[in-house]
Design an enzyme around this catalytic site. Structure first.
Site, PDB file in Angstrom:
ATOM      1  N   ILE A 181       0.662  -1.201  -0.002  1.00 23.42           N
ATOM      2  CA  ILE A 181       0.110   0.010   0.073  1.00 23.42           C
ATOM      3  C   ILE A 181       0.828   1.095   0.226  1.00 23.42           C
ATOM      4  O   ILE A 181       2.000   1.104   0.588  1.00 23.42           O
ATOM      5  CB  ILE A 181      -0.841   0.150   1.383  1.00 23.42           C
ATOM      6  CG1 ILE A 181      -1.826   1.177   1.170  1.00 23.42           C
ATOM      7  CG2 ILE A 181      -0.251  -0.015   2.443  1.00 23.42           C
ATOM      8  CD1 ILE A 181      -2.928   1.036   2.287  1.00 23.42           C
ATOM      9  N   CYS A 182       0.430   2.163  -0.565  1.00 27.93           N
ATOM     10  CA  CYS A 182       1.124   3.593  -0.569  1.00 27.93           C
ATOM     11  C   CYS A 182       2.397   3.631  -1.207  1.00 27.93           C
ATOM     12  O   CYS A 182       2.892   2.739  -2.194  1.00 27.93           O
ATOM     13  CB  CYS A 182       0.881   4.142   0.933  1.00 27.93           C
ATOM     14  SG  CYS A 182       1.631   5.970   1.104  1.00 27.93           S
ATOM     15  N   GLY A 183       3.396   4.087  -0.303  1.00 30.46           N
ATOM     16  CA  GLY A 183       4.702   3.983  -0.974  1.00 30.46           C
ATOM     17  C   GLY A 183       5.337   2.999  -1.294  1.00 30.46           C
ATOM     18  O   GLY A 183       6.480   2.611  -1.913  1.00 30.46           O
TER      19      GLY A 183
END
Length: 241
Positions: free
Chosen positions: A138-140
């Site tokens: 998730i995300c970065g």
């Protein structure tokens, strides 16, 4: 609210009779948590780890019998999350084998965007996928997988297509999907604002809940849909949530 908390709040059968003014209350017992399923889920932890992105995932996996173990670059080196929480990893990344795990979870962190310090976690994700063990990012963390070349052959999402387009070595533009979260085979990805959708995809991949219960779980925790609550309560009474 967890399913266990919901069960603790539930009372049924309260009656009052005029003749004796006696009130009888029957409280529904809280079911025992499921026994561990066997192989744990491994949560990668590192400095600047975004605490909120995996809270739903790990909390509900634990309630459904999946042990959650933290893995860091070094087992004896505590890390500090973005929220200032110190975590001492359960084991070192080098000691983690896909065969001992049900899932590797990679969360966002500022470090994904400031250098290659977390590249070993992306390399471990490659090892997991090659062994047929799921990876959820998730995300970065999706940027780290992009630099590792792991998104090129999988449908995926992230914060934005432009975010991944700037990652060195990324060649997966044609597989990018504008969605809250995406599952393609053993790879799960999500953007930074979708921790509930991320959790839903993990639960579906690991068969944590049946389709009806999973739909109700998502509607309650993502949409605050009150109509989902009775479905989850009934599932909790059956031991299915």
């Amino acid at each position: 609210m967890s399913m266990e908390e919901a069960m603790k709040m539930t009372t049924t059968g309260t009656t009052t009779t005029p003749s004796d003014a006696t009130t009888t209350t029957t409280t529904t017992a809280t079911p025992a948590p499921p026994a561990p399923t066997g192989r744990p889920v491994h949560l990668a932890v590192y400095d600047t780890y975004a605490d909120w992105e995996t809270g739903h995932t790990t909390a509900h996996l634990t309630q459904r019998g999946f042990p959650v173990r933290t893995v860091g670059l070094a087992a004896g080196a505590p890390v500090t999350t973005m929220g200032g929480v110190r975590i001492q990893p359960d084991l070192a990344l080098a000691d983690l084998s896909p065969g001992d795990s049900s899932l590797l979870v990679l969360t966002g962190a500022s470090l994904w965007d400031s250098g290659d310090e977390l590249a070993p976690f992306a390399a471990k994700a490659r090892e997991f996928l090659a062994a047929g063990v799921p990876v959820a990012a998730i995300c970065g963390a999706t940027a780290g997988l992009a630099r590792e070349g792991l998104l090129d052959a999988h449908a995926h999402t992230s914060a934005a297509a432009a975010y991944l387009a700037h990652q060195p070595g990324y060649a997966g533009t044609g597989r990018y999907v504008e969605a809250d979260a995406v599952t393609d085979g053993d790879l799960i990805t999500a953007g930074p604002t979708e921790p509930v959708a991320f959790a839903r995809e993990v639960f579906a991949r690991l068969d944590v809940y049946g389709p009806e219960v999973l739909d109700a779980w998502y509607r309650l925790f993502h949409d605050s849909d009150a109509s989902a609550f009775p479905v989850l309560m009934a599932a909790a009474e059956r031991g299915d949530a």
